[in-house]
Design a protein around this motif. Structure first.
Motif, PDB file in Angstrom:
ATOM      1  N   SER A 246      -9.315   2.818  -2.514  1.00 28.31           N
ATOM      2  CA  SER A 246      -7.687   2.609  -2.827  1.00 28.31           C
ATOM      3  C   SER A 246      -7.127   1.385  -1.869  1.00 28.31           C
ATOM      4  CB  SER A 246      -7.079   3.803  -3.004  1.00 28.31           C
ATOM      5  OG  SER A 246      -6.907   4.454  -1.773  1.00 28.31           O
TER       6      SER A 246
ATOM      7  N   ARG B   9      -2.015   5.006  -4.239  1.00 24.83           N
ATOM      8  CA  ARG B   9      -2.336   5.095  -5.548  1.00 24.83           C
ATOM      9  C   ARG B   9      -2.426   3.845  -6.208  1.00 24.83           C
ATOM     10  NH1 ARG B   9       2.452   8.009  -8.632  1.00 24.83           N
ATOM     11  NH2 ARG B   9       4.244   6.376  -8.207  1.00 24.83           N
TER      12      ARG B   9
ATOM     13  N   ARG C  62      -4.461   1.331  -9.769  1.00 23.65           N
ATOM     14  CA  ARG C  62      -5.370   1.301 -11.183  1.00 23.65           C
ATOM     15  C   ARG C  62      -6.644   1.816 -10.906  1.00 23.65           C
ATOM     16  NH1 ARG C  62      -3.529  -3.719 -15.123  1.00 23.65           N
ATOM     17  NH2 ARG C  62      -1.352  -3.332 -14.956  1.00 23.65           N
ATOM     18  N   PRO C  63      -7.339   2.746 -11.510  1.00 17.18           N
ATOM     19  CA  PRO C  63      -8.627   3.215 -11.524  1.00 17.18           C
ATOM     20  C   PRO C  63      -9.608   2.189 -11.319  1.00 17.18           C
ATOM     21  CG  PRO C  63      -7.464   5.026 -12.796  1.00 17.18           C
ATOM     22  CD  PRO C  63      -6.307   3.688 -12.678  1.00 17.18           C
TER      23      PRO C  63
ATOM     24  N   GLU D 228      -9.970   9.762 -11.043  1.00 18.69           N
ATOM     25  CA  GLU D 228      -9.156   9.369  -9.998  1.00 18.69           C
ATOM     26  C   GLU D 228      -7.734   9.906 -10.277  1.00 18.69           C
ATOM     27  OE1 GLU D 228      -7.356   4.931  -8.516  1.00 18.69           O
ATOM     28  OE2 GLU D 228      -9.420   5.415  -8.645  1.00 18.69           O
ATOM     29  N   GLN D 229      -7.302  10.151 -11.415  1.00 15.75           N
ATOM     30  CA  GLN D 229      -5.827  10.761 -11.544  1.00 15.75           C
ATOM     31  C   GLN D 229      -5.982  12.130 -10.907  1.00 15.75           C
ATOM     32  OE1 GLN D 229      -4.865  10.275 -15.708  1.00 15.75           O
ATOM     33  NE2 GLN D 229      -4.063   8.177 -15.433  1.00 15.75           N
TER      34      GLN D 229
ATOM     35  N   VAL E 279      -5.654  11.853  -7.237  1.00 12.62           N
ATOM     36  CA  VAL E 279      -4.126  11.814  -6.621  1.00 12.62           C
ATOM     37  C   VAL E 279      -3.206  13.121  -6.872  1.00 12.62           C
ATOM     38  CG1 VAL E 279      -1.937  10.266  -7.054  1.00 12.62           C
ATOM     39  CG2 VAL E 279      -4.528   9.263  -6.998  1.00 12.62           C
ATOM     40  N   ALA E 280      -3.647  13.547  -8.043  1.00 11.55           N
ATOM     41  CA  ALA E 280      -2.829  14.993  -8.300  1.00 11.55           C
ATOM     42  C   ALA E 280      -2.995  16.053  -7.256  1.00 11.55           C
ATOM     43  CB  ALA E 280      -3.053  15.494  -9.602  1.00 11.55           C
TER      44      ALA E 280
ATOM     45  N   SER F 106      -1.615  14.862  -3.737  1.00 10.61           N
ATOM     46  CA  SER F 106      -0.064  15.201  -4.250  1.00 10.61           C
ATOM     47  C   SER F 106       0.145  16.687  -3.819  1.00 10.61           C
ATOM     48  CB  SER F 106       0.483  14.626  -5.256  1.00 10.61           C
ATOM     49  OG  SER F 106       1.862  15.083  -5.654  1.00 10.61           O
TER      50      SER F 106
ATOM     51  N   PRO G 186       2.530  10.424  -3.310  1.00 10.79           N
ATOM     52  CA  PRO G 186       1.789   9.178  -4.078  1.00 10.79           C
ATOM     53  C   PRO G 186       2.601   7.913  -3.924  1.00 10.79           C
ATOM     54  CG  PRO G 186       1.702  11.180  -5.476  1.00 10.79           C
ATOM     55  CD  PRO G 186       2.634  11.459  -4.379  1.00 10.79           C
TER      56      PRO G 186
END
Length: 218
Positions: free
Chosen positions: A20, A136, A138-139, A172-173, A176-177, A180, A186
């Motif tokens: 990232s 974060r 874009r994947p 990836e999402q 990040v979650a 967080s 984020p």
């Protein structure tokens, strides 16, 4: 705190998916940096996790990392301004030495790595946390950046890197979650730079009423 007392050193934990841009951002900040990825466990460690349904070691699991040693190094840096840290060779999956890290009188330093969010609460409990960020993007961009870096540095075999890359892009999402939820806010690169600048500024120069740290509720 009286004017005669030194400002205690604190850490900004910089997390985010692999690729990232954490290392580059940390360098741009101008703050001292502790590379938390150097606290990976070594190949052959019986506690290393495997990717489910595969013979691959899951180097993206926090179980592949020595959190206790990382927290101990952060604590010593905050207390004394110096510590000895391992030098980790990712291609060899081994520690190849140790080196001294001296941050001098810096009031803030960055602890950067993919597992940084996993020690947010512990650093809070120690009273040494200035902020915690999750970078974060874009994947697809992260996937390309990570693959190019890993191929350039010969970190692992090409088939392993491709398998890992596709798996991480899909996850990836969720990564990040999860970070967080552990307390890392984020943010994109510019917001991260702004918050690093705020954390590293002398206490009297911060904007009135602006918190240095803001944690999302778990």
């Amino acid at each position: 705190m009286s004017p005669s007392q030194p400002i205690p050193t604190r850490v900004v934990l910089l997390a985010g998916p692999s690729g990232s841009g954490k290392s580059h951002l940390a360098e741009r900040s101008g703050l001292p940096v502790l590379r938390l990825d150097d606290f990976y466990k070594e190949a052959g460690d019986p506690t290393l996790p495997q990717v489910p349904g595969s013979a691959d070691i899951d180097w993206d699991s926090p179980l592949s990392w020595d959190a206790d040693a990382a927290v101990a190094a952060i604590r010593e840096l905050c207390r004394t301004g110096r510590t000895n840290v391992p030098v980790y060779d990712i291609a060899a999956s081994a520690r190849v030495g140790r080196e001294a890290l001296d941050i001098g009188p810096a009031p803030v330093f960055i602890g950067e790595g993919i597992f940084a969010a996993d020690i947010v609460r512990r650093c809070e409990e120690l009273g040494v946390l200035a902020d915690a960020l999750c970078l974060r993007g874009r994947p697809s961009t992260t996937f390309r950046r990570r693959l190019m870096r890993d191929l350039r540095e010969g970190r692992k075999s090409v088939p392993f890197l491709l398998r890992r890359g596709w798996r991480l892009m899909r996850a990836e999402q969720g990564i990040v979650a999860r970070q967080s939820g552990l307390g890392a806010s984020p943010c994109d690169k510019q917001e991260a730079l702004d918050r690093l600048a705020a954390a590293g500024a002398p206490a009297g120069s911060r904007e009135p009423g602006r918190p240095v740290r803001s944690v999302r509720p778990v």
